[in-house]
Design a protein around this motif. Structure first.
Motif, short mmCIF file in Angstrom:
data_model
loop_
_atom_site.label_atom_id
_atom_site.label_comp_id
_atom_site.label_asym_id
_atom_site.label_seq_id
_atom_site.Cartn_x
_atom_site.Cartn_y
_atom_site.Cartn_z
N LYS A 628 -21.08 -27.32 13.97
CA LYS A 628 -21.83 -27.61 12.74
C LYS A 628 -22.20 -26.32 12.02
O LYS A 628 -22.15 -26.25 10.79
N ASN A 629 -22.60 -25.30 12.77
CA ASN A 629 -22.94 -23.99 12.21
C ASN A 629 -22.08 -22.92 12.88
O ASN A 629 -21.73 -23.05 14.07
N PRO A 630 -21.74 -21.86 12.15
CA PRO A 630 -20.95 -20.79 12.77
C PRO A 630 -21.74 -20.06 13.85
O PRO A 630 -22.97 -20.07 13.87
N SER A 631 -21.03 -19.40 14.74
CA SER A 631 -21.68 -18.70 15.85
C SER A 631 -22.60 -17.60 15.36
O SER A 631 -23.65 -17.33 15.96
N SER A 632 -22.23 -16.94 14.26
CA SER A 632 -23.09 -15.89 13.71
C SER A 632 -24.41 -16.46 13.23
O SER A 632 -25.46 -15.78 13.30
N TRP A 633 -24.39 -17.70 12.72
CA TRP A 633 -25.63 -18.36 12.30
C TRP A 633 -26.56 -18.55 13.50
O TRP A 633 -27.76 -18.29 13.42
N ALA A 708 -19.80 -12.45 10.13
CA ALA A 708 -20.95 -11.65 9.68
C ALA A 708 -20.62 -10.17 9.75
O ALA A 708 -20.67 -9.56 10.83
N ASN A 709 -20.29 -9.59 8.62
CA ASN A 709 -19.89 -8.18 8.58
C ASN A 709 -21.04 -7.26 8.96
O ASN A 709 -20.84 -6.19 9.55
N ASP A 710 -22.28 -7.68 8.64
CA ASP A 710 -23.43 -6.84 8.98
C ASP A 710 -23.58 -6.70 10.49
O ASP A 710 -23.91 -5.62 10.99
N LEU A 711 -23.32 -7.78 11.22
CA LEU A 711 -23.39 -7.70 12.69
C LEU A 711 -22.22 -6.88 13.23
O LEU A 711 -22.39 -6.12 14.20
N LYS A 712 -21.05 -7.02 12.61
CA LYS A 712 -19.89 -6.24 13.04
C LYS A 712 -20.17 -4.75 12.90
O LYS A 712 -19.88 -3.96 13.81
N GLN A 713 -20.77 -4.36 11.78
CA GLN A 713 -21.09 -2.95 11.57
C GLN A 713 -22.18 -2.47 12.52
O GLN A 713 -22.13 -1.34 13.01
N ALA A 714 -23.16 -3.34 12.78
CA ALA A 714 -24.25 -2.95 13.68
C ALA A 714 -23.73 -2.67 15.09
O ALA A 714 -24.16 -1.72 15.76
N TYR A 715 -22.79 -3.51 15.55
CA TYR A 715 -22.28 -3.34 16.91
C TYR A 715 -21.15 -2.32 16.98
O TYR A 715 -20.74 -1.92 18.08
N ALA A 716 -20.64 -1.90 15.84
CA ALA A 716 -19.59 -0.88 15.85
C ALA A 716 -20.11 0.44 16.39
O ALA A 716 -19.35 1.26 16.91
#
Length: 753
Positions: A628-633, A708-716
Motif C-alpha cells: 500500500k505504501n512504499p518501503s521508504s514511506w 527516496a533520494n534523500d535517504l540514499k544520499q544520507a546512507y552514501a
C-alpha cells in the motif's frame, strides 16, 4: 460445646492493603501517561530528547536519548503496563486484602497457614515487579490481559495455587458450618481463573534459558481462546471476586443483612454459568465461525439478568440505611460502585449485539465502557474497602471524613469526564468510518480526519484521569495520617465453639442449597462443572475441527526476516493501536483494500502465533498494508510519523533505525515453527535462512534508496550494507507482507452496511 480461642491474622491483610494502594497509584499514573500520549505523542521526545526543533524538549537537538530508551516508554508498552498493573496489582491485591480479612471472620478461624499466606504475598508482588521489568524491555506476548511471557505465567499459576490451597484448607478447618455467599464467589473465582489462565497461556518456549515463546494456538483458534480468557478475566478477576467483597463489606458498612438470600443463590449460579459463554462477542464479524459469534451474543444478552440481580441485591441491602449514605463516605463509594456495575453490565450485552457491535467495536466506546467498570466498579469498591478496613485495623477513626468525601467527588467527576468523552469519541469514530458520499466514495477518505476529530475528547479523558488520580492522592494522605494516629492490631483475639460433626446427609427440613453450603467440596465440583460447560461447547469444536479454519493454498509461512519483523511489532505493542482484521463491511473493504480488496479470511491467519486482530483502532487497520505504501514511506513514518502524516498522534520509533537486528535466534525460530507447529519450512529453507533474510533485506533497502533520494544520499556517507542490518528493515518486511497472499478482482462482502 467447648469454646476455642484463636486469633485473626491482620498482618497479611495489611501487607496486601499497602500493595493495593502503592500499585494502584502506579497503575493510575501509567494510565494517565498513556492518555496524555494520545494527544501529546511527543512526550517521550520532551523527556529524552529530539532533533525536531518545533518541539520543546529537556534535551533539544539530540535524539540519542530517545534512541537509548529502546522504546521502553513507547505507548504500546505503557498501555500494557497500565492494564496489567490495574488488573493484577490493584484489583487482585484488593481482592486478596478482602479475602484474607473476610474469610477468617466468616469461617471463625485463622488462615490455615501463615507461611502459605506470605508465600502467596511475596510471589504475587515479585510477579508484578517482574512484569514491570519485562514489559519495559519489550518482553511480552501481545495477548490482551495476558501479555506476560512464559516464566511469569508459571509464577502466576504457582502463586494462584498457593492462594487456593490456603483458602480451601482454611475452609476445611472452619468453625462455621455454612459457607456465606461471599465465599461462594471466592471459590468460583479461583476455579475459573485457574482454568482460564492455564489454557490460554499454553505456549512453547523458544528455549528454556530465554524469554521468547509462541502460542500453542494460531490464528482463529488463538483468537477464540484469547477472548474466552480476555472477557472472562473481566468476569472472574474484575467481577466475581469483587462481588464477593460487595456481599461482605456492603452489609457490614451499612449494618444491614443482605437483601435476599434467594437472589444471592440465583445471582451466583446463573452468573458463573452464563458469563463463560460471552467471550467471543469481542470477535463479531471477524473470521471466527458464525455459530460461535451467535451463541456468544445470546449468552451476552442473558447476562443482563444475573448481573442486575446482583446489583439490585447490593443496592436493596441499603433499604432503611440511605440516611447513612449522606454521612458515610464508605457507603457513598459502594453505592456508586454497584451502580457503575449495573450500568456496565447493561452496556456490555448491548455492545455484544451485531447491530451495535459493528459501530462500537474498535472504537473508544469500548474504552469508555471498560473504564466505567474499572474506575467505577473496581476502583470505588476498592476505595470503600480501604476506608472500611484502615480505621478498624488501626483501631481509630478515619483521619479526615471531609478528605474522604473530597476523594469521592473527585473520583466521581473523574469517571464522568473519562467515560462520557469516550462515548462521544466512540460514536464519532464509528459513524465517520462508515459515511459515504452519494457517488459511493468514502466521505472521510483520510484516516487522520477521523483521528483529529476526536482529539478534544482525548484531552477531556485526560482531565478525567487527572481528577481520579487526584482523589486517590487524597486517599493516600488520609490513610497515612490515619495509620500514624492509630495503633495497628496484628493479632485479633477471637473465640468460637468447635464445629460439631453432624454428617454429610441432608437433615429433615434442610433446603438443598443450605445443605450444599456446608459441603465445600461438592460446591467446588458443581462450580467447576457449571463454569466448564460453556467452555467445552464453544472452545473444543473450534480447536479440534480443521474444517473450521479452511486452508488457502496461496497463504505461505513468513520468511525468516518477516518472522523477526512480526516479533518486533509485538515487542513494541503495535497491536494496541492497529487492528489486523478487515470485517465484511463495504466501508472497511473500500477503506483498507481499495476497489479490488477482500475482507479477512480465517485461512489467512494459520501461521499467526499469536493472532494480532487487535481490539482498538487508533491508527488504521493493517491487514492489507502490504504494497500500500512504499518501503521508504514506512522508514520515514517510523522515524517521525508527522513527516509523512501531518497531525498523526503516533509516537516516534527511531531506535528501530539505529539498532541492529539480533538474528541469533532466527534459525531456532524457524525450527520451532516446523517441529512444534508443523509449519511447512523445508530443510533447505531453514539451512539458508540467513541468506534468505539477507536477500530480502537487500531488496527492501534497494527499494528505499530508489524511492527516496534523500535517504540514499544520507546512507552514501555510511558503511555499505549498514541499513540492511537494522531492525527497521525487518519490520518493513513484515508490514509489506501483510495481506499480499490474497488477491481478488471483485468485492465480496457478507454485508453492505
Amino acid at each position: 460445646m467447648e469454646t476455642q480461642k484463636f486469633s485473626y491474622d491482620n498482618s497479611i491483610v495489611r501487607a496486601f492493603l499497602y500493595a493495593t494502594i502503592v500499585f494502584g497509584f502506579i497503575g493510575f499514573l501509567f494510565g494517565l501517561t498513556a492518555a496524555l500520549m494520545l494527544f501529546y505523542p511527543e512526550l517521550p521526545e520532551f523527556l529524552f530528547g529530539t532533533d525536531d526543533t518545533t518541539i520543546q524538549s529537556l534535551k533539544s537537538g539530540n535524539i540519542q536519548g530517545l534512541i537509548n530508551t529502546h522504546g521502553a516508554f513507547g505507548f504500546g508498552r505503557i498501555r500494557m503496563l497500565h492494564t496489567n498493573t490495574v488488573i493484577f496489582a490493584f484489583v487482585c491485591n484488593i481482592v486478596y486484602t478482602g479475602v484474607y480479612y473476610s474469610l477468617q471472620r466468616l469461617l471463625k478461624t485463622r488462615m490455615y497457614s501463615d507461611t502459605l499466606s506470605w508465600l502467596h504475598f511475596w510471589t504475587w508482588q515479585f510477579m508484578i515487579v517482574a512484569t514491570f521489568i519485562t514489559f519495559f524491555m519489550g518482553i511480552n506476548t501481545s495477548k490482551e490481559y495476558a501479555e506476560h511471557e512464559w516464566p511469569i505465567d508459571i509464577l502466576i499459576a504457582f502463586s494462584w495455587i498457593i492462594f487456593g490451597a490456603n483458602m480451601f484448607l482454611t475452609i476445611a478447618k472452619r468453625r462455621v458450618r455454612h459457607l456465606y455467599v461471599a465465599i461462594w464467589f471466592y471459590i468460583g473465582t479461583w476455579i475459573a481463573v485457574a482454568m482460564l489462565h492455564i489454557f490460554n497461556n499454553l505456549e512453547v518456549p523458544l528455549s528454556f534459558t530465554g524469554w521468547k515463546s509462541y502460542s500453542a494456538y494460531a490464528g482463529v483458534k488463538d483468537a477464540i481462546v484469547q477472548w474466552w480468557y480476555g472477557h472472562n478475566a473481566v468476569a472472574f478477576i474484575l467481577t466475581t471476586p469483587v462481588l464477593g467483597l460487595m456481599y461482605y463489606f456492603l452489609p457490614k458498612a451499612a449494618d444491614r443483612p443482605v437483601f435476599s438470600y434467594k437472589l444471592s443463590i440465583i445471582h451466583f449460579w446463573s452468573l458463573i454459568f452464563v458469563y463463560i459463554w460471552a467471550g467471543p462477542h469481542h470477535l463479531q464479524y471477524t473470521a471466527l465461525p458464525a455459530w460461535v459469534q451467535a451463541v456468544s451474543t445470546g449468552f451476552s444478552i442473558m447476562l443482563i439478568a444475573p448481573s442486575w440481580g446482583g446489583m439490585l441485591n447490593g443496592l436493596l441491602t441499603l433499604r432503611g440505611a440511605w440516611d447513612k449514605v449522606r454521612e458515610n463516605p464508605i457507603l457513598k463509594f459502594f453505592v456508586v460502585a454497584v451502580t457503575c456495575y449495573g450500568m456496565a453490565t447493561f452496556e456490555g450485552p448491548l455492545l455484544a449485539t451485531k447491530n451495535i457491535n459493528k459501530i462500537g467495536h474498535f472504537t473508544d466506546w469500548v474504552i469508555g465502557h471498560v473504564h466505567l467498570g474499572a474506575l467505577g466498579w473496581n476502583g470505588f469498591m476498592a476505595f470503600g474497602v480501604i476506608y472500611y478496613l484502615v480505621p478498624i485495623m488501626w483501631r481509630t477513626k478515619i483521619w479526615s471524613v471531609k478528605l474522604a468525601n473530597w476523594h469521592f467527588w473527585l473520583g466521581t467527576l473523574g469517571i464522568i469526564f473519562y467515560a462520557v468523552p469516550m462515548y462521544i469519541s466512540g460514536f464519532t469514530q464509528g459513524l465517520m468510518w462508515k459515511q459515504f458520499n452519494p457517488d459511493g466514495t468514502l466521505l472521510w477518505k483520510n484516516w487522520l480526519d477521523t483521528v483529529t476529530a476526536i482529539i478534544p475528547y482525548f484531552k477531556m479523558r485526560f482531565l478525567g484521569g487527572f481528577f481520579y488520580i487526584s482523589g486517590a492522592t487524597l486517599m493516600i494522605i488520609n490513610v497515612i495520617a490515619t495509620v500514624r494516629k492509630g495503633s495497628f492490631q496484628k493479632e485479633v483475639p477471637a473465640e468460637a465453639p468447635a464445629l460439631a460433626n453432624i454428617g454429610k446427609k441432608r437433615k429433615e427440613g434442610e433446603g438443598t442449597h443450605l445443605w450444599l453450603e456446608r459441603m465445600p467440596v461438592l460446591l467446588g465440583i458443581l462450580s467447576f462443572f457449571t463454569i466448564s460447560i460453556g467452555s467445552i461447547i464453544e472452545i473444543v469444536p473450534t480447536l479440534s475441527l480443521d474444517k473450521s479454519v479452511p486452508t488457502i493454498s496461496a497463504v505461505k509461512p513468513y520468511s525468516p526476516l518477516e518472522l523477526e519483523g512480526r516479533d518486533l511489532y509485538i515487542r513494541e505493542g503495535c497491536n494496541a493501536c492497529h487492528s489486523q482484521m478487515i470485517r465484511p463491511f463495504r466501508d472497511e473493504i473500500t477503506r483498507f483494500n481499495g476497489k479490488n480488496g477482500q475482507y479477512s479470511k480465517a485461512g489467512e491467519f494459520i501461521y499467526d502465533r499469536p493472532f494480532l486482530w487487535g481490539s482498538k483502532r487508533t491508527g488504521p487497520d493493517l491487514h492489507r498494508e502490504g504494497g500500500k505504501n512504499p518501503s521508504s514511506w514506512h522508514y520515514k513514518h517510523m522515524y517521525n510519523p508527522r513527516s509523512t502524516s501531518a497531525g498523526s498522534i503516533m509516537p516516534r520509533y527511531p531506535w528501530l533505525i539505529a539498532t541492529n537486528l539480533d538474528r541469533s535466534k532466527m534459525v531456532d525460530k524457524m525450527k520451532l515453527m516446523k517441529n512444534a507447529f508443523d509449519v511447512p519450512y523445508s530443510k533447505a529453507e531453514i539451512d539458508s535462512a540467513n541468506a534468505w533474510a539477507d536477500n530480502q533485506a537487500t531488496k527492501i533497502v534497494k527499494d528505499i534508496f530508489s524511492e527516496a533520494n534523500d535517504l540514499k544520499q544520507a546512507y552514501a556517507k555510511r558503511p555499505q550494507g549498514e541499513l540492511e542490518k537494522k531492525e527497521i528493515v525487518a519490520l518493513i518486511s513484515y508490514l509489506q507482507r501483510l495481506g499480499t497472499d490474497i488477491k481478488t478482482t471483485e468485492i465480496k462482502t457478507a454485508s453492505t452496511n
